[in-house]
Design a protein around this motif. Structure first.
Motif, PDB file in Angstrom:
ATOM      1  N   ARG A  29      44.714  85.158  86.660  1.00  0.00           N
ATOM      2  CA  ARG A  29      43.558  84.905  85.822  1.00  0.00           C
ATOM      3  C   ARG A  29      42.597  85.887  86.052  1.00  0.00           C
ATOM      4  O   ARG A  29      42.197  86.613  85.099  1.00  0.00           O
ATOM      5  CB  ARG A  29      43.024  83.762  86.005  1.00  0.00           C
ATOM      6  N   CYS A  30      42.281  86.239  87.526  1.00  0.00           N
ATOM      7  CA  CYS A  30      41.435  87.545  87.504  1.00  0.00           C
ATOM      8  C   CYS A  30      42.242  88.834  87.472  1.00  0.00           C
ATOM      9  O   CYS A  30      41.189  89.907  87.298  1.00  0.00           O
ATOM     10  CB  CYS A  30      41.155  87.427  89.075  1.00  0.00           C
ATOM     11  N   LEU A  31      43.362  89.039  87.474  1.00  0.00           N
ATOM     12  CA  LEU A  31      43.808  90.353  87.321  1.00  0.00           C
ATOM     13  C   LEU A  31      44.615  90.456  86.058  1.00  0.00           C
ATOM     14  O   LEU A  31      45.375  91.444  86.005  1.00  0.00           O
ATOM     15  CB  LEU A  31      45.122  90.366  88.622  1.00  0.00           C
ATOM     16  N   PHE A  32      44.224  89.629  85.185  1.00  0.00           N
ATOM     17  CA  PHE A  32      44.832  89.668  83.839  1.00  0.00           C
ATOM     18  C   PHE A  32      44.546  91.130  83.019  1.00  0.00           C
ATOM     19  O   PHE A  32      45.572  91.658  82.256  1.00  0.00           O
ATOM     20  CB  PHE A  32      44.446  88.578  83.237  1.00  0.00           C
ATOM     21  N   THR A  33      43.308  91.553  83.235  1.00  0.00           N
ATOM     22  CA  THR A  33      43.018  92.660  82.417  1.00  0.00           C
ATOM     23  C   THR A  33      43.646  93.715  83.151  1.00  0.00           C
ATOM     24  O   THR A  33      43.803  94.776  82.581  1.00  0.00           O
ATOM     25  CB  THR A  33      41.432  92.737  82.536  1.00  0.00           C
ATOM     26  N   ILE A  84      37.148 101.463  62.847  1.00  0.00           N
ATOM     27  CA  ILE A  84      37.309 102.141  63.874  1.00  0.00           C
ATOM     28  C   ILE A  84      36.370 101.659  64.989  1.00  0.00           C
ATOM     29  O   ILE A  84      36.775 101.614  66.198  1.00  0.00           O
ATOM     30  CB  ILE A  84      37.231 103.696  63.844  1.00  0.00           C
ATOM     31  N   VAL A  85      35.016 101.362  64.601  1.00  0.00           N
ATOM     32  CA  VAL A  85      34.079 100.939  65.547  1.00  0.00           C
ATOM     33  C   VAL A  85      34.532  99.641  66.183  1.00  0.00           C
ATOM     34  O   VAL A  85      34.205  99.258  67.258  1.00  0.00           O
ATOM     35  CB  VAL A  85      32.708 101.034  64.916  1.00  0.00           C
ATOM     36  N   LEU A  86      34.848  98.938  65.267  1.00  0.00           N
ATOM     37  CA  LEU A  86      35.305  97.425  65.613  1.00  0.00           C
ATOM     38  C   LEU A  86      36.400  97.605  66.646  1.00  0.00           C
ATOM     39  O   LEU A  86      36.744  96.829  67.690  1.00  0.00           O
ATOM     40  CB  LEU A  86      35.491  96.428  64.450  1.00  0.00           C
ATOM     41  N   ILE A  87      37.412  98.269  66.461  1.00  0.00           N
ATOM     42  CA  ILE A  87      38.601  98.598  67.406  1.00  0.00           C
ATOM     43  C   ILE A  87      38.225  98.937  68.715  1.00  0.00           C
ATOM     44  O   ILE A  87      38.368  98.423  69.702  1.00  0.00           O
ATOM     45  CB  ILE A  87      39.637  99.593  66.916  1.00  0.00           C
ATOM     46  N   TRP A  88      37.122  99.959  68.830  1.00  0.00           N
ATOM     47  CA  TRP A  88      36.455 100.485  70.183  1.00  0.00           C
ATOM     48  C   TRP A  88      35.868  99.413  70.722  1.00  0.00           C
ATOM     49  O   TRP A  88      35.899  99.248  72.001  1.00  0.00           O
ATOM     50  CB  TRP A  88      35.443 101.597  69.816  1.00  0.00           C
ATOM     51  N   CYS A  89      35.013  98.445  69.966  1.00  0.00           N
ATOM     52  CA  CYS A  89      34.616  97.572  70.598  1.00  0.00           C
ATOM     53  C   CYS A  89      35.378  96.424  71.223  1.00  0.00           C
ATOM     54  O   CYS A  89      34.990  95.840  72.188  1.00  0.00           O
ATOM     55  CB  CYS A  89      33.331  96.887  69.510  1.00  0.00           C
ATOM     56  N   ALA A  90      36.480  96.288  70.538  1.00  0.00           N
ATOM     57  CA  ALA A  90      37.209  95.374  70.628  1.00  0.00           C
ATOM     58  C   ALA A  90      37.947  95.897  72.422  1.00  0.00           C
ATOM     59  O   ALA A  90      38.190  95.204  73.249  1.00  0.00           O
ATOM     60  CB  ALA A  90      38.545  94.944  70.134  1.00  0.00           C
ATOM     61  N   LEU A  91      38.501  97.097  72.414  1.00  0.00           N
ATOM     62  CA  LEU A  91      38.883  97.658  73.646  1.00  0.00           C
ATOM     63  C   LEU A  91      37.640  97.667  74.729  1.00  0.00           C
ATOM     64  O   LEU A  91      38.012  97.481  75.772  1.00  0.00           O
ATOM     65  CB  LEU A  91      39.124  99.161  73.075  1.00  0.00           C
ATOM     66  N   LEU A  92      36.423  97.991  74.258  1.00  0.00           N
ATOM     67  CA  LEU A  92      35.548  97.760  75.478  1.00  0.00           C
ATOM     68  C   LEU A  92      35.228  96.264  75.808  1.00  0.00           C
ATOM     69  O   LEU A  92      35.192  96.185  77.244  1.00  0.00           O
ATOM     70  CB  LEU A  92      34.210  98.262  74.874  1.00  0.00           C
ATOM     71  N   PHE A  93      35.424  95.313  75.135  1.00  0.00           N
ATOM     72  CA  PHE A  93      35.406  94.189  75.351  1.00  0.00           C
ATOM     73  C   PHE A  93      36.872  93.683  76.326  1.00  0.00           C
ATOM     74  O   PHE A  93      36.301  92.996  77.268  1.00  0.00           O
ATOM     75  CB  PHE A  93      35.394  93.086  74.174  1.00  0.00           C
ATOM     76  N   VAL A  94      37.683  94.226  75.940  1.00  0.00           N
ATOM     77  CA  VAL A  94      38.706  93.689  76.948  1.00  0.00           C
ATOM     78  C   VAL A  94      38.819  94.635  78.145  1.00  0.00           C
ATOM     79  O   VAL A  94      38.877  93.851  79.261  1.00  0.00           O
ATOM     80  CB  VAL A  94      40.284  94.280  76.028  1.00  0.00           C
ATOM     81  N   ILE A  95      38.190  95.686  78.245  1.00  0.00           N
ATOM     82  CA  ILE A  95      38.295  96.388  79.465  1.00  0.00           C
ATOM     83  C   ILE A  95      37.088  95.897  80.150  1.00  0.00           C
ATOM     84  O   ILE A  95      37.210  95.671  81.701  1.00  0.00           O
ATOM     85  CB  ILE A  95      37.998  97.847  79.231  1.00  0.00           C
ATOM     86  N   ILE A  96      36.020  95.602  79.859  1.00  0.00           N
ATOM     87  CA  ILE A  96      34.871  95.263  80.513  1.00  0.00           C
ATOM     88  C   ILE A  96      34.394  93.625  80.598  1.00  0.00           C
ATOM     89  O   ILE A  96      34.343  93.113  81.125  1.00  0.00           O
ATOM     90  CB  ILE A  96      33.554  95.900  80.004  1.00  0.00           C
ATOM     91  N   GLY A  97      34.323  93.170  79.170  1.00  0.00           N
ATOM     92  CA  GLY A  97      33.957  91.806  79.271  1.00  0.00           C
ATOM     93  C   GLY A  97      34.693  90.829  79.286  1.00  0.00           C
ATOM     94  O   GLY A  97      34.828  89.730  79.998  1.00  0.00           O
ATOM     95  N   LEU A  98      36.256  90.958  79.007  1.00  0.00           N
ATOM     96  CA  LEU A  98      37.134  89.873  79.088  1.00  0.00           C
ATOM     97  C   LEU A  98      37.382  89.458  80.551  1.00  0.00           C
ATOM     98  O   LEU A  98      37.497  88.534  80.842  1.00  0.00           O
ATOM     99  CB  LEU A  98      38.508  90.405  78.527  1.00  0.00           C
ATOM    100  N   GLY A  99      37.350  90.685  81.566  1.00  0.00           N
ATOM    101  CA  GLY A  99      37.813  90.013  82.855  1.00  0.00           C
ATOM    102  C   GLY A  99      36.557  89.115  83.532  1.00  0.00           C
ATOM    103  O   GLY A  99      36.773  88.583  84.248  1.00  0.00           O
ATOM    104  N   LEU A 100      35.242  89.571  82.969  1.00  0.00           N
ATOM    105  CA  LEU A 100      34.227  88.913  83.304  1.00  0.00           C
ATOM    106  C   LEU A 100      34.288  87.459  82.871  1.00  0.00           C
ATOM    107  O   LEU A 100      33.629  86.429  83.560  1.00  0.00           O
ATOM    108  CB  LEU A 100      32.744  89.462  83.131  1.00  0.00           C
ATOM    109  N   ILE A 101      34.846  87.062  81.964  1.00  0.00           N
ATOM    110  CA  ILE A 101      34.903  85.909  81.349  1.00  0.00           C
ATOM    111  C   ILE A 101      36.106  85.018  82.035  1.00  0.00           C
ATOM    112  O   ILE A 101      35.899  83.886  82.272  1.00  0.00           O
ATOM    113  CB  ILE A 101      35.071  85.921  79.950  1.00  0.00           C
ATOM    114  N   LEU A 102      37.008  85.544  82.173  1.00  0.00           N
ATOM    115  CA  LEU A 102      38.292  85.013  82.804  1.00  0.00           C
ATOM    116  C   LEU A 102      37.870  84.915  84.211  1.00  0.00           C
ATOM    117  O   LEU A 102      38.252  83.911  84.849  1.00  0.00           O
ATOM    118  CB  LEU A 102      39.488  85.838  82.553  1.00  0.00           C
ATOM    119  N   CYS A 103      37.373  86.072  84.716  1.00  0.00           N
ATOM    120  CA  CYS A 103      37.209  85.765  86.433  1.00  0.00           C
ATOM    121  C   CYS A 103      35.752  86.174  86.542  1.00  0.00           C
ATOM    122  O   CYS A 103      35.412  87.487  86.882  1.00  0.00           O
ATOM    123  CB  CYS A 103      37.814  86.524  87.224  1.00  0.00           C
TER     124      CYS A 103
END
Length: 405
Positions: free
Chosen positions: A310-314, A52-71
């Motif tokens: 690329r910037c609007l993917f998330t 459950i913790v890993l799933i939440w971390c993955a969701l936080l990464f997608v919401i916050i971190g992935l966008g900063l990496i892609l754009c």
């Protein structure tokens, strides 16, 4: 012996992979879990929590971190954005493709004794692109392409392609224009004074919408092109070399002929000329000289990628998840409406147990419920009514507890 299914084997492997750090002897001695099945149950619960913790971390990464990496976040502004910063407390200007926050500068005293620059005059620059106020000598911008012999006194300036469209500023910082100013009289005025001063206030770059650049090129035949996401405008260059006054003067054609051919396409070809730029047959030294010249003299900013896929993917992905969730809720809602004829249950071939839990209900309520259950469309020979009387509490309006009723 009970056969262990493949799914159980996989889950056991996953459980041990997540809880290997907790040794079984420790659970036995300190946790007082003597039985192996109890220890396994503990490991499974911990594994579920970790998942459950890993799933939440993955969701936080997608919401916050992935966008900063892609754009990655960039400090960029359009000219319209710059125009919105035109007050004494918030003053921006754009100069040769870069944006500067001159709020602190406009509130300082500067200029010369003969030509002081007041705050009111400085505010005329606020929110503007001020290239016209700082004309750049060709020799200063392109020292490797324009020799001292060609321009010994730094007097070669490009002709504006549309002089009527240029904004009017109180001062024009042209070399030698103000003999009383030591700085402006310096032939290296732009490099010595303008660039170091403005760099202290630089906050980012100007960006342009690619569709707008393409429209300038394709629809209007302008000399706007993109090289490695950098935007160059050679309007003034071609206006100068095609001027009747300079048409026979080869000194003005200081750029490589391949560059002229690429830009002077009358709207043909691609707006992004990166590939053609890379294929130009020149030496590294000549390439650097021409690129530096273009960057100093014709650079107007970069391509705006903020609205790219690329910037609007998330954002698109979160929108898709939201739509999926809303669709699920809508389907559940429509299913709950039970639109259409009422479906009768199939006659079961096995026994049916009808459970009736009771707690503090009265005699009338119990009778009504039991009568309703007894009237269900099931075979009475295969129907069992199982009444659970939970508790010995006397309900409101009753004189005895539910079991006695």
């Amino acid at each position: 012996n009970v056969d262990i299914t493949t799914s159980r084997r996989l889950w056991t492997f996953c459980t041990w992979s997540l809880t290997w750090w907790m040794p079984s002897p420790f659970l036995n001695w300190c946790g007082r879990m003597k039985r192996s099945d109890v220890r396994m149950a503990w490991r499974e619960k911990v594994a579920i929590c970790i998942i459950i913790v890993l799933i939440w971390c993955a969701l936080l990464f997608v919401i916050i971190g992935l966008g900063l990496i892609l754009c990655p976040k960039e400090h960029v502004w359009t000219l319209d954005d710059v125009a919105g910063h035109d007050s004494p407390e918030d003053s921006y200007v754009a100069l040769r493709g870069r944006v500067y926050d001159i709020t602190e500068y406009v509130n300082q005293k500067h200029g010369t004794n003969s030509y002081p620059a007041t705050k009111e005059q400085m505010m005329l620059y606020s929110g503007q692109e001020i290239n016209a106020s700082f004309p750049l000598p060709v020799r200063t911008a392109c020292p490797a392409l324009v020799s001292p012999k060609t321009d010994p006194k730094y007097t070669m300036y490009l002709t504006s392609a549309d002089i009527n469209a240029l904004p009017v500023f109180p001062f024009t910082h042209r070399v030698g224009l103000l003999p009383s100013s030591k700085e402006i009289s310096d032939q290296s005025f732009y490099k010595k004074y303008v660039v170091p001063t403005m760099n202290m206030f630089k906050i980012g770059d100007v960006v342009w919408d690619y569709d707008w650049i393409r429209s300038m090129h394709k629809d209007q035949g302008k000399y706007w092109r993109v090289i490695n996401k950098e935007v160059f405008n050679l309007e003034d260059y071609f206006a100068t070399i095609k001027s009747p006054v300079n048409s026979n003067n080869g000194d003005w054609r200081f750029l490589n002929s391949h560059i002229e051919n690429i830009f002077d396409s009358k709207g043909a070809g691609d707006t992004d000329i990166t590939d053609r730029w890379e294929r130009i047959p020149w030496s590294p030294r000549e390439r650097l000289a021409n690129y530096s010249c273009m960057k100093n003299l014709f650079y107007v900013g970069r391509v705006d990628d903020r609205n790219s896929v690329r910037c609007l993917f998330t954002n698109y992905m979160l929108l898709a998840f939201a739509c999926l969730l809303m669709a699920t809720v809508l389907v559940k809602f429509l299913a709950a409406l039970q639109i259409g004829t009422k479906k009768r249950p199939l006659t079961p071939s096995k026994f049916v147990v009808c459970q009736v839990p009771c707690y503090t209900e009265g005699e009338a309520s119990l009778a009504k419920t039991i009568d309703a259950v007894a009237g269900l469309d099931y075979d009475d020979k295969k129907k069992l009514i199982f009444v659970i009387c939970d508790g010995n509490i006397i309900g409101s309006g009753n004189d005895k507890p539910t079991p006695r009723l």
